[in-house]
Motif scaffolding. Structure first.
Motif, PDB file in Angstrom:
ATOM      1  N   PRO A  10     -10.722 -13.722   0.680  1.00  0.00           N
ATOM      2  CA  PRO A  10     -12.184 -13.806   0.534  1.00  0.00           C
ATOM      3  C   PRO A  10     -12.798 -12.481   0.086  1.00  0.00           C
ATOM      4  O   PRO A  10     -13.537 -11.822   0.839  1.00  0.00           O
ATOM      5  N   ALA A  11     -12.479 -12.082  -1.133  1.00  0.00           N
ATOM      6  CA  ALA A  11     -13.033 -10.859  -1.712  1.00  0.00           C
ATOM      7  C   ALA A  11     -12.899 -10.967  -3.224  1.00  0.00           C
ATOM      8  O   ALA A  11     -12.078 -11.737  -3.738  1.00  0.00           O
ATOM      9  N   ASN A  12     -13.717 -10.202  -3.958  1.00  0.00           N
ATOM     10  CA  ASN A  12     -13.628 -10.279  -5.416  1.00  0.00           C
ATOM     11  C   ASN A  12     -12.399  -9.519  -5.931  1.00  0.00           C
ATOM     12  O   ASN A  12     -11.732  -8.795  -5.183  1.00  0.00           O
ATOM     13  N   LYS A  13     -12.093  -9.698  -7.222  1.00  0.00           N
ATOM     14  CA  LYS A  13     -10.878  -9.117  -7.802  1.00  0.00           C
ATOM     15  C   LYS A  13     -10.866  -7.598  -7.690  1.00  0.00           C
ATOM     16  O   LYS A  13      -9.819  -7.001  -7.409  1.00  0.00           O
ATOM     17  N   ALA A  14     -12.000  -6.970  -7.922  1.00  0.00           N
ATOM     18  CA  ALA A  14     -12.049  -5.510  -7.868  1.00  0.00           C
ATOM     19  C   ALA A  14     -11.695  -5.004  -6.471  1.00  0.00           C
ATOM     20  O   ALA A  14     -10.951  -4.019  -6.319  1.00  0.00           O
ATOM     21  N   GLU A  15     -12.217  -5.662  -5.432  1.00  0.00           N
ATOM     22  CA  GLU A  15     -11.927  -5.237  -4.060  1.00  0.00           C
ATOM     23  C   GLU A  15     -10.444  -5.453  -3.729  1.00  0.00           C
ATOM     24  O   GLU A  15      -9.818  -4.597  -3.071  1.00  0.00           O
ATOM     25  N   VAL A  16      -9.893  -6.583  -4.155  1.00  0.00           N
ATOM     26  CA  VAL A  16      -8.478  -6.842  -3.886  1.00  0.00           C
ATOM     27  C   VAL A  16      -7.595  -5.841  -4.635  1.00  0.00           C
ATOM     28  O   VAL A  16      -6.619  -5.309  -4.091  1.00  0.00           O
ATOM     29  N   TRP A  17      -7.960  -5.562  -5.874  1.00  0.00           N
ATOM     30  CA  TRP A  17      -7.176  -4.603  -6.663  1.00  0.00           C
ATOM     31  C   TRP A  17      -7.196  -3.212  -6.026  1.00  0.00           C
ATOM     32  O   TRP A  17      -6.150  -2.548  -5.917  1.00  0.00           O
ATOM     33  N   ASN A  18      -8.357  -2.772  -5.610  1.00  0.00           N
ATOM     34  CA  ASN A  18      -8.448  -1.447  -4.973  1.00  0.00           C
ATOM     35  C   ASN A  18      -7.611  -1.393  -3.695  1.00  0.00           C
ATOM     36  O   ASN A  18      -6.976  -0.376  -3.403  1.00  0.00           O
ATOM     37  N   ALA A  19      -7.635  -2.477  -2.929  1.00  0.00           N
ATOM     38  CA  ALA A  19      -6.864  -2.495  -1.682  1.00  0.00           C
ATOM     39  C   ALA A  19      -5.364  -2.476  -1.956  1.00  0.00           C
ATOM     40  O   ALA A  19      -4.587  -1.846  -1.224  1.00  0.00           O
ATOM     41  N   LEU A  20      -4.919  -3.159  -3.023  1.00  0.00           N
ATOM     42  CA  LEU A  20      -3.490  -3.174  -3.364  1.00  0.00           C
ATOM     43  C   LEU A  20      -2.995  -1.803  -3.804  1.00  0.00           C
ATOM     44  O   LEU A  20      -1.780  -1.544  -3.785  1.00  0.00           O
ATOM     45  N   ASN A  21      -3.914  -0.933  -4.203  1.00  0.00           N
ATOM     46  CA  ASN A  21      -3.536   0.410  -4.637  1.00  0.00           C
ATOM     47  C   ASN A  21      -3.910   1.480  -3.617  1.00  0.00           C
ATOM     48  O   ASN A  21      -3.834   2.673  -3.911  1.00  0.00           O
ATOM     49  N   ASP A  22      -4.314   1.055  -2.431  1.00  0.00           N
ATOM     50  CA  ASP A  22      -4.706   1.980  -1.368  1.00  0.00           C
ATOM     51  C   ASP A  22      -3.541   2.083  -0.383  1.00  0.00           C
ATOM     52  O   ASP A  22      -3.189   1.100   0.299  1.00  0.00           O
ATOM     53  N   ALA A  23      -2.936   3.259  -0.277  1.00  0.00           N
ATOM     54  CA  ALA A  23      -1.777   3.448   0.597  1.00  0.00           C
ATOM     55  C   ALA A  23      -2.124   3.199   2.063  1.00  0.00           C
ATOM     56  O   ALA A  23      -1.302   2.669   2.819  1.00  0.00           O
ATOM     57  N   GLU A  24      -3.326   3.559   2.474  1.00  0.00           N
ATOM     58  CA  GLU A  24      -3.720   3.370   3.871  1.00  0.00           C
ATOM     59  C   GLU A  24      -3.809   1.886   4.210  1.00  0.00           C
ATOM     60  O   GLU A  24      -3.409   1.462   5.300  1.00  0.00           O
ATOM     61  N   VAL A  25      -4.354   1.096   3.285  1.00  0.00           N
ATOM     62  CA  VAL A  25      -4.451  -0.348   3.520  1.00  0.00           C
ATOM     63  C   VAL A  25      -3.061  -0.969   3.586  1.00  0.00           C
ATOM     64  O   VAL A  25      -2.748  -1.756   4.493  1.00  0.00           O
ATOM     65  N   LEU A  26      -2.200  -0.618   2.645  1.00  0.00           N
ATOM     66  CA  LEU A  26      -0.853  -1.183   2.617  1.00  0.00           C
ATOM     67  C   LEU A  26      -0.051  -0.801   3.862  1.00  0.00           C
ATOM     68  O   LEU A  26       0.711  -1.611   4.391  1.00  0.00           O
ATOM     69  N   LYS A  27      -0.223   0.418   4.328  1.00  0.00           N
ATOM     70  CA  LYS A  27       0.506   0.859   5.516  1.00  0.00           C
ATOM     71  C   LYS A  27       0.135   0.022   6.734  1.00  0.00           C
ATOM     72  O   LYS A  27       0.986  -0.317   7.568  1.00  0.00           O
ATOM     73  N   VAL A  28      -1.156  -0.321   6.848  1.00  0.00           N
ATOM     74  CA  VAL A  28      -1.611  -1.133   7.977  1.00  0.00           C
ATOM     75  C   VAL A  28      -1.091  -2.559   7.862  1.00  0.00           C
ATOM     76  O   VAL A  28      -0.793  -3.215   8.879  1.00  0.00           O
TER      77      VAL A  28
END
Length: 263
Positions: A10-28
């Motif tokens: 439940p988020a737009n493409k830009a938000e999902v893309w930024n999260a996929l490239n955020d190391a802190e998000v991926l680590k969690v």
């Protein structure tokens, strides 16, 4: 091992893309991830503890991103070593699709494993991989929503702080009338004037007594031959009548004013 699937976020493409490239998000979000360091825009190193059936191993590996097409998708290539437990390496393709109410993340994974892990059987490995992917996407969606709420709250606070502070209206105070300028009620005026009327009546009585006992001017006095037998001068009948009229008028006005004041 091949695995294909999709996940609605439940988020737009830009938000999902930024999260996929955020190391802190991926680590969690990655199950068992202990370390995830992004050395460049396309390279990351990771340390994760993974348990497949009875085998538990600590994997150290490197991840490389390629075929970047922001914000539509990319290709992930990774390899990890787990010591005696074996190794794992694979390639995953991620594609983002905008839909109503959010974004659909499509993924395709082609992985290979070796060592003890390869002896556990393909079925157990597939079940574990699906469980880990489900945990990842659930945490991924929750993390994006949590960040959205944080940004909205921060934006609301900044907007509130940017608004000009309301200026309190000046209080209008009516001038307090002085005692001297305050109108005196009619009843109060009547009672205040009573002592003055009493003084007037008293003065009239004194004047009458003074006149009767010869205190008037000689021009108002009768002739010297008109003295009474007791030797005192008497006032003329006309003047006596005038004095009585003055006294009666003053007394009548006094009682009339007093009656109105009580009414």
């Amino acid at each position: 091992m091949d695995m294909t699937g999709q996940q609605h976020i439940p988020a737009n493409k830009a938000e999902v893309w930024n999260a996929l490239n955020d190391a802190e998000v991926l680590k969690v979000c990655i199950p068992g991830c202990q370390e995830l360091t992004k050395s460049s825009d396309t390279e990351m190193s990771a340390v994760a503890v993974i348990k497949v059936g009875p085998v538990k191993a600590r994997f150290q590996g490197a991840v490389t991103l390629s075929d970047l097409d922001p914000p539509n998708g990319y290709r992930i290539t990774g390899e990890g070593q787990g010591g005696v437990a074996g190794f794992a390496k694979g390639v995953a393709t991620v594609r983002l699709e905008a839909v109503e109410g959010g974004t659909v993340l499509h993924y395709t994974v082609d992985a290979q494993i070796g060592g003890k892990l390869s002896q556990l059987g393909g079925r157990l490995i597939d079940v574990t991989a699906k469980q880990m992917s489900g945990q990842f996407f659930r945490r991924f969606a929750e993390e994006i929503q949590a960040r959205q709420k944080t940004l909205q709250s921060r934006a609301g606070s900044e907007k509130e702080n940017a608004l000009p502070q309301s200026i309190p209206a000046k209080a209008s105070f009516a001038p307090t009338p002085s005692i001297s300028s305050s109108p005196v009620p009619s009843n109060a005026a009547s009672f205040v004037s009573l002592p003055m009327l009493a003084v007037v009546v008293f003065a009239a009585v004194l004047i009458a007594m003074w006149a009767i006992h010869g205190g008037l001017l000689p021009s108002l006095m009768p002739a010297s031959g008109d003295l009474a037998a007791d030797g005192r001068a008497h006032i003329s009948p006309d003047l006596a009548s005038l004095v009585q009229l003055i006294m009666a008028g003053a007394i009548g006005y006094l009682f009339g004013t007093r009656s109105r004041g009580h009414g």
